[in-house]
Design an enzyme around this catalytic site. Structure first.
Site, short mmCIF file in Angstrom:
data_model
loop_
_atom_site.label_atom_id
_atom_site.label_comp_id
_atom_site.label_asym_id
_atom_site.label_seq_id
_atom_site.Cartn_x
_atom_site.Cartn_y
_atom_site.Cartn_z
N SER A 83 -1.59 -53.97 39.34
CA SER A 83 -2.37 -54.05 40.57
C SER A 83 -3.39 -52.91 40.67
CB SER A 83 -1.43 -54.01 41.77
OG SER A 83 -0.39 -54.93 41.59
C1 LIG Z 1 0.96 -58.55 40.78
S1 LIG Z 1 2.23 -58.72 39.62
C2 LIG Z 1 3.24 -57.32 39.93
C3 LIG Z 1 2.64 -56.00 39.58
C4 LIG Z 1 3.67 -55.04 39.14
N1 LIG Z 1 4.40 -54.46 40.23
C5 LIG Z 1 3.09 -54.02 38.20
O1 LIG Z 1 3.25 -52.83 38.43
O2 LIG Z 1 2.54 -54.41 37.18
C6 LIG Z 1 3.27 -59.98 40.31
C7 LIG Z 1 4.53 -60.23 39.52
O3 LIG Z 1 5.46 -60.90 40.35
C8 LIG Z 1 6.18 -61.81 39.55
N2 LIG Z 1 6.78 -62.80 40.45
C9 LIG Z 1 6.18 -63.87 41.03
N3 LIG Z 1 7.08 -64.53 41.78
C10 LIG Z 1 8.26 -63.88 41.67
C11 LIG Z 1 9.54 -64.08 42.19
N4 LIG Z 1 9.81 -65.11 43.00
N5 LIG Z 1 10.52 -63.21 41.88
C12 LIG Z 1 10.27 -62.17 41.04
N6 LIG Z 1 9.07 -61.93 40.50
C13 LIG Z 1 8.07 -62.77 40.81
C14 LIG Z 1 5.12 -62.35 38.61
O4 LIG Z 1 5.72 -62.97 37.48
C15 LIG Z 1 4.33 -61.10 38.30
O5 LIG Z 1 4.85 -60.45 37.19
#
Ligand SMILES: C[S@@+](CC[C@H](N)C(=O)[O-])C[C@H]1O[C@@H](n2cnc3c(N)ncnc32)[C@H](O)[C@@H]1O
Length: 358
Positions: A83
């Site tokens: 992000s």
């Molecule tokens: C914007 S990224 C997260 C950024 C992360 N915190 C970083 O430091 O890189 C969003 C993440 O949430 C995950 N995600 C989406 N839906 C999810 C769920 N229901 N439970 C867990 N992870 C989820 C996606 O696969 C993705 O890896």
């Protein structure tokens, strides 16, 4: 004693975002064209992107489409990113993790935020990060180990939280949320804090959990996050209806370029903010219904009369004293969740008389 801000600045410097960014990825600066970064081919550009206010996409289409320059430029379905550092900092300031805190992260992604949370949580960090995509979780875990930190990475649906680790002092959600799962509230101790990107308004929401198991929160900086996998917007069914045409009686300009408080009500209750498409022309659409203003004529299609609703919200917002974001918030109880105005026990939809308009 170190201030929280100093502690956060230390975390950002010590953890190093570069450790979590793949050699090749797509850099997407806010409001600008994205571009392909390649550490081998153009190391300076890669380093600059990693250390700037830039989202970096690391996965497309849940991994079904290979991350290449062509695909990233063509498809607009990124499903994982590191992000924007400015938004991550804003989030972490709101979360205010203290050494010793038990922390839950939803959405491990690259692992960068999990590493920051570990730094903030002290020498023996109790950080659990839940990631729905097993391949992403494995890559993140490897990166975290290389960086010398070891949160518990769990593959699962973060909407369930992580019951075995509860109660948590802090919950940090890094995917856009439309409906806040009560599991997060139930797994946070009274006085604990949950921060999440509230998708309907694209704002950071900070909730505090009360003794009665109800969470009450207010809005902060703007943000845009990829949604929780189970809360992705479905492609709306197009509802063909004969256009309803009427004369424009109010001042269309008053609805355009709204103050943040009015924009909030538009985003949450209309699903869009009216915008100018040219001199004297405007548009608002929730993806199914549409209202077009052209000169002194309003044309509305679909099941909702969106321009009427926008005018109604504008009137009610004026009648309520033109509230800003400091007067609105969200309450989450075991049974329901709602947006409120001034009073965390009363849904704003009731105050705005919105339901009767639908
Ligand atoms: C914007 S990224 C997260 C950024 C992360 N915190 C970083 O430091 O890189 C969003 C993440 O949430 C995950 N995600 C989406 N839906 C999810 C769920 N229901 N439970 C867990 N992870 C989820 C996606 O696969 C993705 O890896």
């Amino acid at each position: 004693m170190r201030s929280d801000v100093r502690h956060l600045a230390d975390a950002l410097v010590r953890v190093g975002r570069h450790r979590f960014i793949p050699p090749q990825a797509w850099a997407q600066p806010p409001g600008a064209h994205g571009y392909w970064i390649d550490r081998e081919a153009r190391p300076h550009e890669w380093w600059e992107a990693v250390h700037s206010e830039t989202v970096i996409y690391t996965q497309l289409d849940d991994g079904r489409t290979e991350l290449t320059a062509e695909n990233a430029a063509r498809t607009y379905a990124p499903t994982c990113s590191a992000s924007n550092p400015v938004v991550v900092s804003a989030f972490l300031r709101l979360l205010a993790v203290r050494p010793g805190d038990r922390v839950l992260e939803i959405g491990t992604g690259t692992g960068w935020t999990a590493a920051l949370l570990c730094y903030l949580a002290g020498d023996a960090p109790e950080v659990t990060s839940v990631e729905i995509d097993a391949a992403l979780a494995a890559t993140a875990e490897a990166g975290l180990r290389t960086a010398g930190t070891a949160p518990r990475v769990v593959v699962g649906d973060g909407e369930d939280g992580h019951p075995p680790g509860a109660p948590f002092d802090r919950v940090h959600v890094t995917c856009g949320v439309r409906d806040i799962p009560y599991a997060w509230v139930a797994q946070t101790r009274p006085g604990g804090v949950i921060v999440l990107p509230y998708a309907p308004a694209m704002l950071l929401l900070r909730l505090v959990v009360g003794e009665d198991g109800t969470a009450i929160g207010q809005f902060h900086d703007s943000c845009s996050f990829m949604p929780l996998r189970g809360q992705r917007p479905s492609r709306p069914a197009t509802a063909e209806t004969p256009p309803r045409v009427r004369e424009l009686t109010g001042d269309a300009e008053a609805l355009l370029d709204p103050e943040p408080g009015l924009q909030f009500f538009f985003d949450v209750f209309l699903g869009d903010t009216p915008w100018a498409t040219g001199p004297g022309n405007a548009l608002v659409s929730d993806g199914v219904s549409k209202a077009v203003v052209a000169g002194n004529r309003v044309t509305q299609t679909g099941p909702r009369d969106l321009w009427d609703e926008a005018e109604h919200l504008h009137r009610e917002w004026n009648r309520s004293g033109r509230p800003g974001l400091e007067r609105v918030g969200v309450t989450v109880t075991r049974e329901c969740q709602y947006v409120w105005l001034d009073d965390p026990t009363a849904p704003a939809a009731d105050i705005l008389d919105h339901r009767e308009k639908r």
